[in-house]
Design an enzyme around this catalytic site. Structure first.
Site: not given
Lengths: 408, 408
Positions: A193, A408
Site C-alpha cells: 500500500t 502463509s
C-alpha cells in the site's frame, strides 16, 4: 522496517516542524512486533485538506470514507494504522474505522468527518477495535515526535524511512511543505500500500489544494509502477494549516499560486521516487522517457507499458540493452505508434532509430550506463509532441523471494 | 530445444498424416546450432487458409504479409524460420520475406501470396537471405517428415515439442485436425513468439474457416498469458486441404459445421494450454475461472487481470492461498465489480464469500490443492451471467533466471 535496506535508499532529510501540526506515535500492537504502529497527527483549526485515492474498486472502508470526507475540505486529525489494512473486511472493518473517528472527534471536539484514517498491512482481517482504541489513547498522551519517527511508524515492510520537503515564497513569506510516505514493501499475506502525507503551513483553499494535488499526482504518483498491481488502500493526503500567514491562495491567479504548485509537485515527485527506490527487490531505478507521441496521455500509457513489462524489467536487471523488448512493449500498449519511425535509446545513446538497428551502434556506452543504479530508457515515437516520463525499478530474484518464497 | 524440460510437459501425441499436406525440414543455420531450423509444408491445390495475428503494432513483415495474404483464402506452402524473428528490421527484413515467397512460388508454380512465412527468434537482425535460400533448397529435396520433427524444428527455446489433434464427423466422413505450436520459451535477446499451425483434410470455405478460427482464438489463444508481454510475431494459421471428400462447409448451417467448429476449438485449446505448460519458469498450470460478471468480455478482462498479476502468480508459486491478492487484481481490472458481492476460491473451496473471509474457512483442502501442479482459482462477482476461463502459469525464480541472469 526490514533489516536489508534497499541499495537505492536515500537518507531521511532534515525537515522542520510545520506550525499547526503535532505528531505523536504509539504502539497499538496490530502485529506481534516491538515497534510503534499507530501514527496520530493533529491539525490546527481551519486546516484545509485534499486527497487522492486508489482507483481499485475493491478499496477499503478507510478509502471510501476518506474520499467522501475530503470533499468538506477541513481536517483536524489523521490516524494511520500499520500492520492491518482492514480491507475486504465488510461491516466489521467499517465499524472499526467509525469507532476511531468517533473517539478522536470526541477528544478534539470536531465533526467526525474531519478525522482521516488510513490502514496498511494484512488484508481480510477486521482491524481489532480494542487495540485501536488503546493505541489512540496512548498516542493522545504521548510526547510529540518528529517526522522520521512518524515515517518509521507508518511503514510496514519498507526498508527505509521516506521523507521529502520543499519551500516556496508565497505572498512574501516562505512557506514549507514536508511529507512522509510508505511503500512498496510487502510480505505475505500483506498487501503493498502506498500511503503518503503532505503537510504545509501555507494558507490555501481546500478546493484549490485539491486541484493542485490531483494535477501533481497525475505527473508523479500516477507515473510510477513497481509491479502493475494497484493496491486496495493507496492514499495521498495533503494538509495545509495556513499558519504561514500568507494571503490565502484560492485560484491559479493568486500571488504565489504557481510557486506553491511547483513546490507541491516537487514534493510529490520526491515521494514517488522514494517509493520506487524501495520497490520489492529493486536493484536499479529506471526512468522511462517517452517523446514524440500523439499526446501526453498516450506517451504516459506507452511509458507504463514499458515500465510494467516483465521482459523489459528483467532485461534491465540483467544489464542487457535489449531494445527489442522495448519495441515489443511499445507495440503492445494499444497506442498510436509507427514501427518505422520508432527510436530506442539507453542512457542518452540511441540503439535503434526509425525502425531499424543503428548501423554504427556502439554498445560500449550503453553497457556502461546499464551497470549503474540509475537507468534511463528513451523512446521517441516520431509522431507528435506528446511526452511523459514514468519511473519503475527492475524485476529481480528479490521480488520473487519476497512474494513467493514462503507459505502463509 | 532446451535440456531442462518443463515439469508441466506433455508427451507428443500420435498424429496421423493429413492428405494434401507434405512436411519437410532442413537446416538453414540461422543460429550456430546443430539442428534443423527451417520447416517447409506444401499443400494440395485448392487448400483453404485462415489466420489470426498479433495485435502488436510493431509487428514483423511476416505478420503484415500474412495478414494481407490470408484474405485471398488459398495457400500452397508454409515456411517457418526458427532462430531469427526478422522483426524490427525495416526494408531489409521485408526483402528477405519477399525473396522466400518468390523462391517457393516459382518452385510450385503458384501466386506468391499463397506462400506463408513465419519467423521466430532474435529481433532486430534482418533474416539472412542467403541462408534462407539455401535452407529452402535443401528442404525442397529432403525426405518428407512427421509432425514431431516439424514441431521440434519450429521451436526455439521451447523445452518440449507441442502437438494436438482432434477428429469430427462431417457429412458422414471422419475428418482430422492436427496441429503444432511453439512458445513461450525465451532466452535473450530472443523474443517469445507463439507460432501455431493447424492442418485438416476437411473441405471448408476460407471465409468460414476464418470466422471459426477467429472465434476459437478468442476463447483459447486470447485467454492465455505467461507474462502479459505480447510478441511482435504471434501467428496462428489453419490450412484445410479438402481431401476428406466431405461436401464443403460454407456456413454455420452446413452439415457438420458445428462438429468441425467444436473440433477446431478443441485443438486450439489444447495448443494454448501447451504453450502455458512451457511458460518460462512455469512450475504450475493455473486456470482462472470467472463467473457472475456483467458480460463474458468483462469476465475475460478480470480473468486476465488476475492471470497477469505478479503478486497472484508469485503467491501460487509459493503455494499460498493469498486470496487478498486476487481481490486486489479484481479491483484493478477496471471492470464492474462490487466488493461486497465478491467471492474467491481455490480448487473448488471458497476462501471468501460476499466480500468477507468465510468464518468457517478450512484452509486444509486449499493448501493441499495448491501443492499440486494444476491449480484453479474461482472468482464469482455476483453481478450477472458473464463467465470466462483464462490460463496462465506461476511466476518463479526460473522466469527471472531465464530473462535476467545473463548479458547479451
Amino acid at each position: 522496517m526490514s533489516d536489508a535496506v534497499s541499495p537505492l535508499a536515500r537518507p531521511f532529510p532534515a525537515m522542520p516542524a510545520i506550525a499547526g501540526v503535532t505528531l505523536r506515535v504509539a504502539r497499538a500492537g496490530y502485529k506481534d512486533w516491538g515497534r510503534c504502529d499507530l501514527t496520530y497527527a493533529e491539525f490546527a483549526e481551519g486546516t484545509a485538506v485534499a486527497g487522492v485515492f486508489t482507483r481499485n474498486v475493491c478499496c477499503s472502508s478507510e478509502v471510501e470514507l476518506g474520499r467522501a470526507n475530503v470533499k468538506q475540505g477541513r481536517a483536524r486529525a489523521l490516524v494511520v494504522n500499520a500492520g492491518n489494512s482492514n480491507a475486504f473486511t465488510g461491516y466489521r472493518g467499517r465499524e472499526a474505522v467509525d469507532a476511531i473517528m468517533a473517539q478522536v472527534s470526541a477528544h478534539i471536539g470536531c465533526p467526525s468527518e474531519q478525522v482521516f484514517v488510513s490502514s496498511t498491512g494484512v488484508i481480510g482481517v477486521p482491524l481489532p477495535k480494542d487495540k485501536a482504541r488503546a493505541g489512540i489513547e496512548a498516542a493522545l498522551v504521548a510526547a510529540p515526535c518528529g517526522w522520521e519517527d512518524a515515517a518509521n511508524t507508518i511503514g510496514t515492510t519498507d526498508t527505509f524511512a521516506k521523507g521529502a520537503m520543499a519551500t516556496a515564497v508565497v505572498d512574501g513569506r516562505t512557506i514549507t511543505l514536508t511529507a512522509i510516505i510508505k511503500g512498496s514493501g510487502m510480505i505475505a499475506p500483506d498487501m503493498a500500500t502506498m500511503l503518503g502525507y503532505i503537510f504545509t503551513d501555507c494558507a490555501i483553499a481546500p478546493d484549490y489544494l485539491q486541484e493542485l494535488l490531483s494535477a501533481a499526482a497525475d505527473k508523479t504518483f500516477n507515473c510510477i509502477t513497481v509491479d502493475s498491481d494497484t493496491s486496495t488502500s493507496d492514499t495521498v493526503l495533503a494538509f495545509a494549516t495556513g499558519k504561514a500567514g500568507n494571503q490565502q491562495i484560492n485560484c491559479s491567479g493568486c500571488p504565489g499560486a504557481d510557486a506553491f504548485a511547483a513546490a507541491l509537485e516537487d514534493v510529490c515527485r520526491q515521494l514517488a521516487h522514494l517509493v520506487v527506490r524501495d520497490g520489492e527487490g529493486a536493484q536499479k531505478f529506471i526512468a522511462v522517457s517517452v517523446t514524440g507521441a500523439v499526446s501526453d496521455a498516450s506517451a504516459r500509457r506507452i511509458g507504463l507499458a514499458i515500465a510494467n513489462s516483465p521482459l523489459v524489467k528483467t532485461a534491465i536487471a540483467g544489464e542487457d540493452a535489449n531494445w527489442g523488448r522495448v519495441v515489443m512493449a511499445v507495440g503492445k500498449a494499444g497506442e498510436p505508434a509507427d514501427r518505422d519511425k520508432l527510436s530506442i535509446g539507453f542512457g542518452g545513446t540511441w540503439a535503434a532509430r526509425d525502425g531499424q538497428p543503428l548501423a554504427d551502434y556502439d554498445e560500449a556506452p550503453v553497457a556502461a550506463h546499464l551497470k549503474g543504479q540509475d537507468i534511463t530508457i528513451e523512446v521517441d515515437l516520431g509522431l507528435g509532441e506528446g511526452r511523459a516520463t514514468v519511473w519503475t525499478c527492475d524485476l529481480t530474484h528479490g521480488y520473487i523471494s519476497i512474494n513467493a518464497d514462503y507459505r502463509s
